[in-house]
Write a protein that holds these residues in place. Sequence first.
Motif, PDB file in Angstrom:
ATOM      1  N   PRO A 106      -9.902  64.829  38.517  1.00 38.73           N
ATOM      2  CA  PRO A 106      -8.718  63.983  38.708  1.00 38.73           C
ATOM      3  C   PRO A 106      -7.868  63.937  37.433  1.00 38.73           C
ATOM      4  N   LEU A 107      -6.581  63.785  37.591  1.00 38.56           N
ATOM      5  CA  LEU A 107      -5.666  63.770  36.443  1.00 38.56           C
ATOM      6  C   LEU A 107      -6.051  62.714  35.408  1.00 38.56           C
ATOM      7  N   ALA A 108      -6.546  61.575  35.850  1.00 41.43           N
ATOM      8  CA  ALA A 108      -6.913  60.497  34.930  1.00 41.43           C
ATOM      9  C   ALA A 108      -8.076  60.874  34.008  1.00 41.43           C
ATOM     10  N   GLU A 109      -8.813  61.924  34.352  1.00 41.22           N
ATOM     11  CA  GLU A 109      -9.960  62.348  33.540  1.00 41.22           C
ATOM     12  C   GLU A 109      -9.629  63.518  32.622  1.00 41.22           C
ATOM     13  N   ARG A 110      -8.386  63.942  32.606  1.00 37.30           N
ATOM     14  CA  ARG A 110      -7.980  65.098  31.820  1.00 37.30           C
ATOM     15  C   ARG A 110      -7.294  64.683  30.521  1.00 37.30           C
ATOM     16  N   TYR A 111      -7.214  65.625  29.598  1.00 34.96           N
ATOM     17  CA  TYR A 111      -6.509  65.439  28.336  1.00 34.96           C
ATOM     18  C   TYR A 111      -5.332  66.399  28.289  1.00 34.96           C
ATOM     19  N   SER A 112      -4.300  65.993  27.591  1.00 38.12           N
ATOM     20  CA  SER A 112      -3.166  66.887  27.403  1.00 38.12           C
ATOM     21  C   SER A 112      -3.477  67.862  26.276  1.00 38.12           C
ATOM     22  N   LEU A 113      -2.758  68.950  26.247  1.00 39.23           N
ATOM     23  CA  LEU A 113      -2.893  69.909  25.155  1.00 39.23           C
ATOM     24  C   LEU A 113      -2.604  69.216  23.831  1.00 39.23           C
ATOM     25  N   ASP A 114      -1.555  68.409  23.772  1.00 41.29           N
ATOM     26  CA  ASP A 114      -1.207  67.709  22.528  1.00 41.29           C
ATOM     27  C   ASP A 114      -2.334  66.792  22.066  1.00 41.29           C
ATOM     28  N   ASP A 115      -2.963  66.075  23.006  1.00 40.55           N
ATOM     29  CA  ASP A 115      -4.080  65.193  22.640  1.00 40.55           C
ATOM     30  C   ASP A 115      -5.255  65.999  22.101  1.00 40.55           C
ATOM     31  N   ALA A 116      -5.569  67.119  22.741  1.00 45.68           N
ATOM     32  CA  ALA A 116      -6.685  67.962  22.285  1.00 45.68           C
ATOM     33  C   ALA A 116      -6.401  68.532  20.898  1.00 45.68           C
ATOM     34  N   VAL A 117      -5.188  69.011  20.680  1.00 47.26           N
ATOM     35  CA  VAL A 117      -4.807  69.557  19.377  1.00 47.26           C
ATOM     36  C   VAL A 117      -4.922  68.480  18.305  1.00 47.26           C
ATOM     37  N   GLU A 118      -4.380  67.301  18.568  1.00 48.88           N
ATOM     38  CA  GLU A 118      -4.422  66.204  17.598  1.00 48.88           C
ATOM     39  C   GLU A 118      -5.865  65.811  17.267  1.00 48.88           C
ATOM     40  N   THR A 119      -6.709  65.710  18.295  1.00 47.78           N
ATOM     41  CA  THR A 119      -8.108  65.343  18.075  1.00 47.78           C
ATOM     42  C   THR A 119      -8.819  66.376  17.212  1.00 47.78           C
ATOM     43  N   LEU A 120      -8.622  67.640  17.502  1.00 49.55           N
ATOM     44  CA  LEU A 120      -9.267  68.678  16.699  1.00 49.55           C
ATOM     45  C   LEU A 120      -8.790  68.636  15.255  1.00 49.55           C
ATOM     46  N   ARG A 121      -7.504  68.467  15.043  1.00 49.02           N
ATOM     47  CA  ARG A 121      -6.977  68.391  13.669  1.00 49.02           C
ATOM     48  C   ARG A 121      -7.565  67.201  12.922  1.00 49.02           C
ATOM     49  N   GLU A 122      -7.717  66.074  13.611  1.00 46.85           N
ATOM     50  CA  GLU A 122      -8.283  64.876  12.984  1.00 46.85           C
ATOM     51  C   GLU A 122      -9.730  65.080  12.550  1.00 46.85           C
ATOM     52  N   HIS A 123     -10.400  66.066  13.146  1.00 49.26           N
ATOM     53  CA  HIS A 123     -11.822  66.279  12.866  1.00 49.26           C
ATOM     54  C   HIS A 123     -12.104  67.601  12.160  1.00 49.26           C
ATOM     55  N   GLY A 124     -11.151  68.069  11.373  1.00 47.66           N
ATOM     56  CA  GLY A 124     -11.412  69.198  10.501  1.00 47.66           C
ATOM     57  C   GLY A 124     -11.219  70.581  11.091  1.00 47.66           C
ATOM     58  N   PHE A 125     -10.349  70.706  12.055  1.00 50.19           N
ATOM     59  CA  PHE A 125     -10.032  72.012  12.641  1.00 50.19           C
ATOM     60  C   PHE A 125      -8.570  72.355  12.379  1.00 50.19           C
TER      61      PHE A 125
ATOM     62  N   THR B 102      -3.611  74.232  33.384  1.00 51.23           N
ATOM     63  CA  THR B 102      -4.603  74.303  32.311  1.00 51.23           C
ATOM     64  C   THR B 102      -3.924  74.533  30.968  1.00 51.23           C
ATOM     65  N   TYR B 103      -4.732  74.518  29.911  1.00 49.32           N
ATOM     66  CA  TYR B 103      -4.255  74.921  28.593  1.00 49.32           C
ATOM     67  C   TYR B 103      -5.363  75.706  27.897  1.00 49.32           C
ATOM     68  N   LEU B 104      -4.960  76.440  26.882  1.00 43.93           N
ATOM     69  CA  LEU B 104      -5.893  77.190  26.044  1.00 43.93           C
ATOM     70  C   LEU B 104      -5.512  76.929  24.603  1.00 43.93           C
ATOM     71  N   LEU B 105      -6.524  76.650  23.787  1.00 43.00           N
ATOM     72  CA  LEU B 105      -6.266  76.519  22.359  1.00 43.00           C
ATOM     73  C   LEU B 105      -7.398  77.188  21.593  1.00 43.00           C
ATOM     74  N   VAL B 106      -7.042  77.668  20.421  1.00 40.92           N
ATOM     75  CA  VAL B 106      -8.011  78.298  19.521  1.00 40.92           C
ATOM     76  C   VAL B 106      -7.847  77.638  18.163  1.00 40.92           C
ATOM     77  N   ALA B 107      -8.975  77.228  17.576  1.00 43.76           N
ATOM     78  CA  ALA B 107      -8.963  76.557  16.289  1.00 43.76           C
ATOM     79  C   ALA B 107     -10.078  77.107  15.405  1.00 43.76           C
ATOM     80  N   THR B 108      -9.964  76.880  14.110  1.00 45.13           N
ATOM     81  CA  THR B 108     -11.040  77.254  13.188  1.00 45.13           C
ATOM     82  C   THR B 108     -11.482  76.016  12.422  1.00 45.13           C
TER      83      THR B 108
END
Length: 186
Positions: free
Chosen positions: A148-167, A178-184
């Motif tokens: 369901p849409l209420a259980e999903r995250y946006s690409l922007d939210d996922a990117v922000e979360t990863l950056r906040e945690h050292g990616f 869908t979205y696809l992201l690649v981080a290091t």
Amino acid sequence: MGHHTFDADRAASLEAPERRYSVLSAEELRWAVDCSPDDTVVDLGSGTGFYTDDIAADAGELYAVDLQPEMHDYYREKGVPTNVELVTAPVDDMPLDAGSADAAFSTMTYHEFATAAAIEEIRRVLRPGGRLAVADWAADGEGERGPPLAERYSLDDAVETLREHGFAVEFEAARPETYLLVATAE
């Protein structure tokens, strides 16, 4: 937001290539993970091993992490590649050594584990410079497939979360569902 797990009684539905590859092809996933035969890779929420098998062909060692033992039972019946080790554990508490993985990936499971603790644990397991590929259902999708849409995250939210945690996010692509992201890992 969600954090539910996929119903293991419906595991067989995860083995439909025409449906699965319509949202993420094997080639695209291989490109995003970008592993070599010497690499140790972690599949975060491996389920039946559908995408695990695609990456196992390119990896040295692959840990298929899933919370549900029933998913691993299904995968065992299907046949697990010799370089894949099944790990029954939550993503936020993986029994893997710090810095032991060269890459990790999540295919349509990020919404099931996306907590600060899980992202920190992924960062812990990846070596510095280790690659993380995330493909998931978009919060702004139509919701005809996937959670369901209420259980999903946006690409922007996922990117922000990863950056906040050292990616460091190196690639991001938004799609209709869908979205696809690649981080290091920094």
